[in-house]
Design an enzyme around this catalytic site. Structure first.
Site, PDB file in Angstrom:
ATOM      1  CG  ASP A   1      -1.869  -1.158   1.269  1.00  0.00           C
ATOM      2  OD1 ASP A   1      -1.415  -2.292   1.069  1.00  0.00           O
ATOM      3  OD2 ASP A   1      -3.057  -0.945   1.513  1.00  0.00           O
TER       4      ASP A   1
ATOM      5  CB  CYS B   1       2.283  -5.816   3.436  1.00  0.00           C
ATOM      6  SG  CYS B   1       1.816  -4.171   2.854  1.00  0.00           S
ATOM      7  CG  ASP B   2      -1.669  -2.535   5.056  1.00  0.00           C
ATOM      8  OD1 ASP B   2      -0.539  -2.635   5.562  1.00  0.00           O
ATOM      9  OD2 ASP B   2      -2.229  -1.448   4.876  1.00  0.00           O
ATOM     10  CE  LYS B   3      -5.568  -3.957   2.074  1.00  0.00           C
ATOM     11  NZ  LYS B   3      -4.415  -3.128   2.438  1.00  0.00           N
TER      12      LYS B   3
ATOM     13  CB  CYS C   1       3.600   0.813   7.816  1.00  0.00           C
ATOM     14  SG  CYS C   1       3.890   0.919   6.040  1.00  0.00           S
TER      15      CYS C   1
ATOM     16  CD  GLU D   1      -4.574   1.732   2.533  1.00  0.00           C
ATOM     17  OE1 GLU D   1      -4.723   0.733   3.239  1.00  0.00           O
ATOM     18  OE2 GLU D   1      -3.507   2.389   2.484  1.00  0.00           O
TER      19      GLU D   1
ATOM     20  CB  SER E   1      -3.446   4.479   5.006  1.00  0.00           C
ATOM     21  OG  SER E   1      -2.395   4.118   5.861  1.00  0.00           O
TER      22      SER E   1
END
Length: 580
Positions: free
Chosen positions: A102, A143-145, A215, A465, A491
């Site tokens: 992202d 990471c996010d997903k 992040c 995002e 985000s």
């Protein structure tokens, strides 16, 4: 052999055998007997022995990729996981799938691929798991997903297993302040507003991300890592050590040993994922100021497992859960600071002490959540995690708004210091790109409500995002006076009066599609309302002349996703023929 001809699971999900769960409940079909000599021959070609193939086969699924720092350490972590599996009597088989950053793709057409990657991660791991009949699966993500996608795959396969988080990036220092990637995006806005020099922006860019890891605040990756611990799909405390910390290697080795124990006990994901487990996860997100993306991901996981969970549950649980962790983006500290303070077990312990979590739920170790949390070790003098009776706020930050602009709901994350009411003129943009141009050109004024539409799951497609836009507004000094609403998403690093997931989305004729420049929009947090000052008749007149814009993609993965995706209020999951 048809599905019906295969050995079928017993009461606990595995093939019933004398003495309990059959640890080769899947791989037996693929690897045993004279007729499977061809399969064994193929595997011997790459180094597997008869002894290896006689043991339980454990899939080690990870999302290593060389396009971001978030996942860059996962092959190293997988090595240690595999060592643990071998030491405990299993045979690991490593598999790799996709990931989208992202942070790297933010503000470009590439950002639309991020949420779609969750489905592809789930689909691909499920596919390999079904094809190669792993007896258990351990998923490594960052990471996010990643973790949501891996969790969805694990639930579909419903074989013993759990998840391990690759770890947070370390925060950095710039001009005497702790910084993360969010700082860079806000600095871009400050540069565009003439409040930061190009030299300082470049200097920040050079130091903000000091090495591997996801992040660094309580953004989506760290939010979902904690949520997976609180829901029972990760060992409590395994997420806390940063990616570059030597302790993460030991986490991996122990996880490899533990997955063999989980297999022998026959514990299945669907045994773990009860309604109460989801409530624990939501409370953990609310108590730490976690990402609004948790709403999407937990709803999606609930749909996979068949748990009755809806978008309003997030608001109800958040209302009764205090914020006890002073975490970025709303607070002062990064995820590595939480680790130094006592980690995720300390958050769990605080919430259990206040009666905000169910301590009796199972975890991968075989002990209860409460038993694991009781072993939290608090660093003396730490300031990251408050006691339950001295919270940062007496209610969590996840808020669901409904109204004539969002009859199915919308999501906002607040930290307790923002204004609770905003009324202003709509500034309407039919894409994130168009809004970003206007923000960069300083065309947004105090009091405006920026409206970004046709960026929902189907319209985007992919529900990108908006950190580039929201961070730029904050960097320009407008964070306290401008609001934003969108059928896209945010985000985990976003802060301010920013309302996402507006449902139904514009592409399918949601009310947000009827808004025009200058319409008055009202955001009323106390009453949980998101409305336009338009009558039902005015909405009707506008929709009489409205037609959906043409699809932005007509072939390939983006078009397939748009054709199959459901509303964000349902987790934006894909379903066959979802859109008729």
């Amino acid at each position: 052999m048809s599905v019906s001809d295969r050995p079928q699971p017993g009461a606990n999900g595995g093939t019933a055998v004398a003495g309990g769960f059959d640890v080769k409940h899947q791989s037996r079909t693929l690897l045993e007997g004279p007729t499977r000599a061809g399969a064994r021959a193929m595997l011997k070609a790459i180094g597997f022995t008869d002894d290896d193939l006689a043991k339980p086969i454990i899939g080690v699924a990870h999302t290593w990729i060389e396009t971001m720092p978030c996942n860059f350490n996962l092959r190293r972590l997988a090595k240690h996981v595999k060592e643990g599996i071998r030491a405990a009597g299993g045979t690991p088989m490593e598999l790799n799938t996709v990931a989208i950053s992202d942070g790297v793709t933010m503000g470009t057409e590439g950002m639309k691929t991020s949420l779609i990657s969750r489905e592809i991660i789930a689909d691909s791991v499920e596919l390999v798991g079904r094809g190669h009949m792993f007896d258990a699966v351990i998923g490594l993500g960052a990471c996010d997903k990643n973790l949501p996608g891996l969790a969805m795959a694990l639930v579909r396969l419903n074989v013993p297993g759990f998840l391990v988080y690759g770890g947070t990036i370390m925060p950095s220092q710039f001009q005497g302040k702790e910084v993360t990637i969010r700082s860079v995006y806000e600095a871009i806005g400050a540069f565009e507003a003439g409040k930061m020099s190009a030299t300082d922006l470049k200097a920040l860019e050079d130091v903000a991300c000091p090495g591997p890891g996801a992040c660094g605040g309580q953004y989506t990756a760290n939010t979902m890592a904690m949520a997976m611990e609180f829901i029972g799909l990760s060992p409590l405390g395994s997420a806390s050590p940063p990616a570059v910390d030597a302790r993460k290697d030991e986490v991996g080795r122990r996880a490899g040993e533990l997955v063999m124990d989980v297999l022998r006990r026959g514990v299945l994901p669907r045994d773990i994922l009860t309604r109460a487990a989801f409530e624990n996860a939501i409370a953990g997100v609310a108590a730490t100021g976690g990402s609004t993306n948790a709403v999407l991901h937990l709803l999606a996981l609930a749909r996979e497992v068949g748990v009755d969970l809806d978008i309003d549950d997030f608001d109800q649980i958040s209302r009764r859960t205090p914020i006890v962790a002073d975490m970025m983006p709303g607070g002062r500290f990064a995820a590595a600071d939480l680790d130094r303070a006592g980690g995720t077990p300390l958050v769990a312990k605080r919430l259990i002490e206040g009666g905000y979590l169910n301590p009796d739920l199972p975890t991968p170790t075989g002990r209860t959540f409460g038993e694991e949390a009781a072993e939290a070790v608090e660093t003396p003098g730490q300031e990251v995690v408050r006691t339950h009776d001295n919270p940062l706020s007496d209610h969590g930050g996840l808020i669901i708004l409904k109204g004539n602009l969002a009859p199915e709901g919308s999501v906002i994350k607040l930290f307790g210091y923002e204004r609770n009411y905003h009324k202003g003129p709509a500034r309407v943009f039919d894409s994130e790109h168009a809004a970003a141009i206007a923000v960069a050109a300083r065309e947004i004024n105090e009091g405006d409500v920026v409206v970004i539409r046709y960026e929902g799951p189907r319209g985007g497609p992919g529900m990108q995002e908006m950190l580039g836009v929201t961070a730029a507004l904050i960097g320009q000094g407008l964070g306290g006076s401008v609001a934003l609403i969108t059928d896209g998403r945010f985000s985990g690093a976003t802060k301010g009066l920013m309302v996402g997931h507006v449902c139904p989305e514009a592409q399918v004729g949601g009310p947000i599609a009827a808004l025009q420049e200058g319409d008055t929009v009202v955001i009323d947090i106390e009453n949980r309302r998101l409305d336009a000052e338009l009558t039902e008749a005015e909405f009707g007149q506008r929709f009489a002349a409205w037609t959906a814009p043409p699809a932005r993609y007509t072939s390939g993965v983006m078009a397939k996703y748009a054709a199959l995706v459901t509303s964000a209020s349902e987790g934006a999951v894909t379903r066959p023929y979802a859109n008729g």
